[in-house]
Design a protein around this motif. Structure first.
Motif, PDB file in Angstrom:
ATOM      1  N   SER A  62     -13.667  29.893 -21.535  1.00  6.78           N
ATOM      2  CA  SER A  62     -13.783  27.843 -21.583  1.00  6.78           C
ATOM      3  C   SER A  62     -14.114  27.918 -22.351  1.00  6.78           C
ATOM      4  N   TYR A  63     -14.268  28.566 -23.235  1.00  6.09           N
ATOM      5  CA  TYR A  63     -15.245  28.886 -25.089  1.00  6.09           C
ATOM      6  C   TYR A  63     -13.886  29.119 -25.214  1.00  6.09           C
ATOM      7  N   HIS A  64     -12.785  30.047 -25.374  1.00  4.09           N
ATOM      8  CA  HIS A  64     -11.865  30.454 -26.139  1.00  4.09           C
ATOM      9  C   HIS A  64     -10.990  29.503 -25.830  1.00  4.09           C
ATOM     10  N   TYR A  65     -10.408  29.437 -24.641  1.00  3.61           N
ATOM     11  CA  TYR A  65      -9.613  28.252 -24.190  1.00  3.61           C
ATOM     12  C   TYR A  65      -9.578  26.897 -25.086  1.00  3.61           C
ATOM     13  N   LYS A  66     -11.367  26.291 -25.097  1.00  2.00           N
ATOM     14  CA  LYS A  66     -11.258  24.767 -26.285  1.00  2.00           C
ATOM     15  C   LYS A  66     -10.844  25.096 -27.731  1.00  2.00           C
ATOM     16  N   LEU A  67     -10.903  26.810 -27.855  1.00  2.00           N
ATOM     17  CA  LEU A  67     -10.418  27.052 -28.819  1.00  2.00           C
ATOM     18  C   LEU A  67      -9.236  26.559 -29.416  1.00  2.00           C
ATOM     19  N   THR A  68      -8.191  27.316 -28.784  1.00  2.00           N
ATOM     20  CA  THR A  68      -6.883  27.505 -28.603  1.00  2.00           C
ATOM     21  C   THR A  68      -6.334  25.732 -28.359  1.00  2.00           C
ATOM     22  N   GLN A  69      -6.852  24.954 -28.432  1.00  3.69           N
ATOM     23  CA  GLN A  69      -6.759  23.833 -27.730  1.00  3.69           C
ATOM     24  C   GLN A  69      -6.305  23.570 -28.740  1.00  3.69           C
ATOM     25  N   ARG A  70      -7.063  23.355 -29.595  1.00  7.68           N
ATOM     26  CA  ARG A  70      -7.425  23.170 -31.038  1.00  7.68           C
ATOM     27  C   ARG A  70      -6.103  23.402 -32.082  1.00  7.68           C
ATOM     28  N   HIS A  71      -5.203  24.509 -31.586  1.00 13.42           N
ATOM     29  CA  HIS A  71      -4.957  24.731 -32.521  1.00 13.42           C
ATOM     30  C   HIS A  71      -2.810  24.026 -31.472  1.00 13.42           C
ATOM     31  N   ASN A  72      -2.973  23.961 -30.624  1.00 14.68           N
ATOM     32  CA  ASN A  72      -2.152  23.517 -30.078  1.00 14.68           C
ATOM     33  C   ASN A  72      -0.762  24.189 -29.654  1.00 14.68           C
ATOM     34  N   VAL A  73      -1.353  25.856 -29.408  1.00 19.12           N
ATOM     35  CA  VAL A  73      -0.328  26.293 -29.098  1.00 19.12           C
ATOM     36  C   VAL A  73       0.155  26.316 -27.522  1.00 19.12           C
ATOM     37  N   SER A  74       1.521  26.347 -27.811  1.00 15.82           N
ATOM     38  CA  SER A  74       2.557  26.476 -26.212  1.00 15.82           C
ATOM     39  C   SER A  74       3.166  27.778 -26.308  1.00 15.82           C
ATOM     40  N   VAL A  75       3.598  27.969 -25.182  1.00  9.31           N
ATOM     41  CA  VAL A  75       4.288  29.301 -24.542  1.00  9.31           C
ATOM     42  C   VAL A  75       5.837  28.984 -24.068  1.00  9.31           C
ATOM     43  N   ASN A  76       5.695  27.668 -24.501  1.00  4.25           N
ATOM     44  CA  ASN A  76       7.694  27.821 -24.067  1.00  4.25           C
ATOM     45  C   ASN A  76       8.328  26.443 -25.678  1.00  4.25           C
ATOM     46  N   GLY A  77       7.357  26.642 -26.492  1.00  3.23           N
ATOM     47  CA  GLY A  77       7.654  26.072 -27.194  1.00  3.23           C
ATOM     48  C   GLY A  77       8.018  24.980 -27.372  1.00  3.23           C
ATOM     49  N   GLY A  78       7.443  24.132 -26.766  1.00  5.46           N
ATOM     50  CA  GLY A  78       7.268  22.435 -26.932  1.00  5.46           C
ATOM     51  C   GLY A  78       6.540  21.873 -27.117  1.00  5.46           C
ATOM     52  N   PRO A  79       6.042  21.250 -27.681  1.00  7.50           N
ATOM     53  CA  PRO A  79       4.989  20.338 -27.538  1.00  7.50           C
ATOM     54  C   PRO A  79       3.516  20.495 -26.800  1.00  7.50           C
ATOM     55  N   SER A  80       2.723  20.768 -26.594  1.00  9.14           N
ATOM     56  CA  SER A  80       1.575  21.170 -25.694  1.00  9.14           C
ATOM     57  C   SER A  80      -0.051  20.706 -26.467  1.00  9.14           C
TER      58      SER A  80
END
Length: 180
Positions: free
Chosen positions: A121-139
């Motif tokens: 949960s900690y690292h998932y929250k960190l990745t959320q801050r960078h708005n990264v997407s697996v398919n290249g679309g906004p996410s």
């Protein structure tokens, strides 16, 4: 049926089939849940799933993963046998897959490519801050693909189209080189 007669997953030691764990499958007296297999850090699906197998995983590989997990304590329940680890390389959190879900870990998967992993949960929250997407679309959902390259894993990440940048991944952390 007595509890003694029930078959249980060798990875999470639970006997029930739930939405979290997925179905149980048995081959050569080895039983495991589909999701416990998919999200175990040391397992790779080598074959196409068939009716009479462990969802494409070999019995030997599953037993090797059980042995590896026997040395790891689950962050949630504190019992041995934790085979699902956080995708962040420097994170040492390991879980039984159902415990990871209960502890707030988030799945990252690309079923089309056969890539499965999870973030604590900690690292998932960190990745959320960078708005990264697996398919290249906004996410607002960050996902990471793990690809096999020989015996090593390479983590691939894409930045959403609203925050395009080139980057280099070193030791599991993204270093942004150019922002557009």
């Amino acid at each position: 049926m007595d509890d003694v007669d029930k078959v249980c997953c060798v990875l999470c030691l639970q006997c029930e089939e739930t939405e979290t764990t997925g179905a149980l499958s048995t081959k050569d007296e080895v039983t495991a849940h589909q999701n416990c297999l998919l999200f175990s850090s040391g397992l790779y699906c080598r074959h196409s799933p068939q009716f009479d197998d462990l969802f494409g995983f070999t019995v030997k590989d599953v037993l090797d993963e059980v042995k590896r997990g026997s040395k790891l304590n689950c962050k949630k329940c504190r019992k041995k046998g934790a085979t699902a680890g956080c995708e962040t390389k420097r994170c040492n959190k390991s879980y039984h897959y159902p415990c990871a879900v209960q502890d707030g870990a988030n799945n990252v998967e690309d079923a089309d490519q056969g890539k499965y992993g999870l973030y604590c949960s900690y690292h998932y929250k960190l990745t959320q801050r960078h708005n990264v997407s697996v398919n290249g679309g906004p996410s607002s959902v960050t996902k990471s693909l793990t690809c096999e390259a020989g015996s090593s894993k390479v983590r691939l990440m894409q930045i959403s189209t609203t925050q395009m940048a080139t980057f280099n991944i070193n030791e599991g952390s993204a270093i942004f080189l150019n922002a557009f």
